[in-house]
Design a protein around this motif. Sequence first.
Motif, PDB file in Angstrom:
ATOM      1  N   ALA A  47       0.823  -1.216   0.000  1.00  0.00           N
ATOM      2  CA  ALA A  47       0.000   0.000   0.000  1.00  0.00           C
ATOM      3  C   ALA A  47       0.856   1.265   0.000  1.00  0.00           C
ATOM      4  O   ALA A  47       0.420   2.309  -0.479  1.00  0.00           O
ATOM      5  N   ALA A  48       2.095   1.169   0.495  1.00  0.00           N
ATOM      6  CA  ALA A  48       2.983   2.329   0.544  1.00  0.00           C
ATOM      7  C   ALA A  48       3.765   2.511  -0.757  1.00  0.00           C
ATOM      8  O   ALA A  48       4.431   3.528  -0.941  1.00  0.00           O
ATOM      9  N   PHE A  49       3.682   1.549  -1.664  1.00  0.00           N
ATOM     10  CA  PHE A  49       4.424   1.615  -2.919  1.00  0.00           C
ATOM     11  C   PHE A  49       3.681   2.487  -3.919  1.00  0.00           C
ATOM     12  O   PHE A  49       2.462   2.429  -4.030  1.00  0.00           O
ATOM     13  N   SER A  50       4.445   3.276  -4.669  1.00  0.00           N
ATOM     14  CA  SER A  50       3.838   4.055  -5.749  1.00  0.00           C
ATOM     15  C   SER A  50       4.786   4.065  -6.933  1.00  0.00           C
ATOM     16  O   SER A  50       5.994   3.871  -6.787  1.00  0.00           O
ATOM     17  N   SER A  51       4.215   4.271  -8.099  1.00  0.00           N
ATOM     18  CA  SER A  51       5.019   4.300  -9.322  1.00  0.00           C
ATOM     19  C   SER A  51       4.275   5.099 -10.371  1.00  0.00           C
ATOM     20  O   SER A  51       3.050   5.026 -10.470  1.00  0.00           O
ATOM     21  N   THR A  52       5.036   5.850 -11.157  1.00  0.00           N
ATOM     22  CA  THR A  52       4.442   6.562 -12.284  1.00  0.00           C
ATOM     23  C   THR A  52       4.536   5.708 -13.546  1.00  0.00           C
ATOM     24  O   THR A  52       3.944   6.039 -14.557  1.00  0.00           O
ATOM     25  N   LEU A  72      -2.776  -1.686  -5.547  1.00  0.00           N
ATOM     26  CA  LEU A  72      -2.033  -0.717  -6.355  1.00  0.00           C
ATOM     27  C   LEU A  72      -2.956   0.050  -7.292  1.00  0.00           C
ATOM     28  O   LEU A  72      -2.834   1.264  -7.429  1.00  0.00           O
ATOM     29  N   ARG A  73      -3.871  -0.653  -7.929  1.00  0.00           N
ATOM     30  CA  ARG A  73      -4.810   0.019  -8.837  1.00  0.00           C
ATOM     31  C   ARG A  73      -5.631   1.051  -8.071  1.00  0.00           C
ATOM     32  O   ARG A  73      -5.843   2.160  -8.547  1.00  0.00           O
ATOM     33  N   ASN A  75      -4.714   2.686  -5.630  1.00  0.00           N
ATOM     34  CA  ASN A  75      -3.810   3.801  -5.332  1.00  0.00           C
ATOM     35  C   ASN A  75      -3.334   4.526  -6.591  1.00  0.00           C
ATOM     36  O   ASN A  75      -2.426   5.344  -6.542  1.00  0.00           O
ATOM     37  N   GLY A  76      -3.924   4.186  -7.744  1.00  0.00           N
ATOM     38  CA  GLY A  76      -3.623   4.913  -8.974  1.00  0.00           C
ATOM     39  C   GLY A  76      -2.456   4.399  -9.793  1.00  0.00           C
ATOM     40  O   GLY A  76      -2.013   5.063 -10.725  1.00  0.00           O
ATOM     41  N   VAL A  77      -1.940   3.220  -9.460  1.00  0.00           N
ATOM     42  CA  VAL A  77      -0.811   2.657 -10.199  1.00  0.00           C
ATOM     43  C   VAL A  77      -1.357   1.809 -11.345  1.00  0.00           C
ATOM     44  O   VAL A  77      -2.286   1.026 -11.167  1.00  0.00           O
ATOM     45  N   GLU A  78      -0.765   1.955 -12.528  1.00  0.00           N
ATOM     46  CA  GLU A  78      -1.117   1.097 -13.662  1.00  0.00           C
ATOM     47  C   GLU A  78      -0.419  -0.240 -13.442  1.00  0.00           C
ATOM     48  O   GLU A  78       0.810  -0.310 -13.410  1.00  0.00           O
TER      49      GLU A  78
END
Length: 98
Positions: A47-52, A72-73, A75-78
């Motif tokens: 849940a703390a991971f993010s990526s553009t 992830l989805r 949280n807005g991650v593709e």
Amino acid sequence: MFQRIPSITTTELEKLDRPVIIDVRETHEYKGGHIPKAKNVPLGQIAAFSSTEPVYVICASGMRSKRAAKILRKNGVEVTNVRGGMMAWQGLVKGGIK
């Protein structure tokens, strides 16, 4: 509202040019053998991971990675789930024995 999480096979993943791979297994599982250049982010920390960039998530069999992909989805991650996980992976492995 409900969107299906895209998925690919390990064979399809192996053909991609420099994918961002997130291995959501526990650290000891990851150290036992993982895809070279895969980053270890255990499911409990996802849940703390993010990526553009688009990411591909893998685990042992595909179940944890499917849960991780949903998080992830949200949280807005593709994100794309890798079906079959490391049990289906036939490519190179770093660490451990495959």
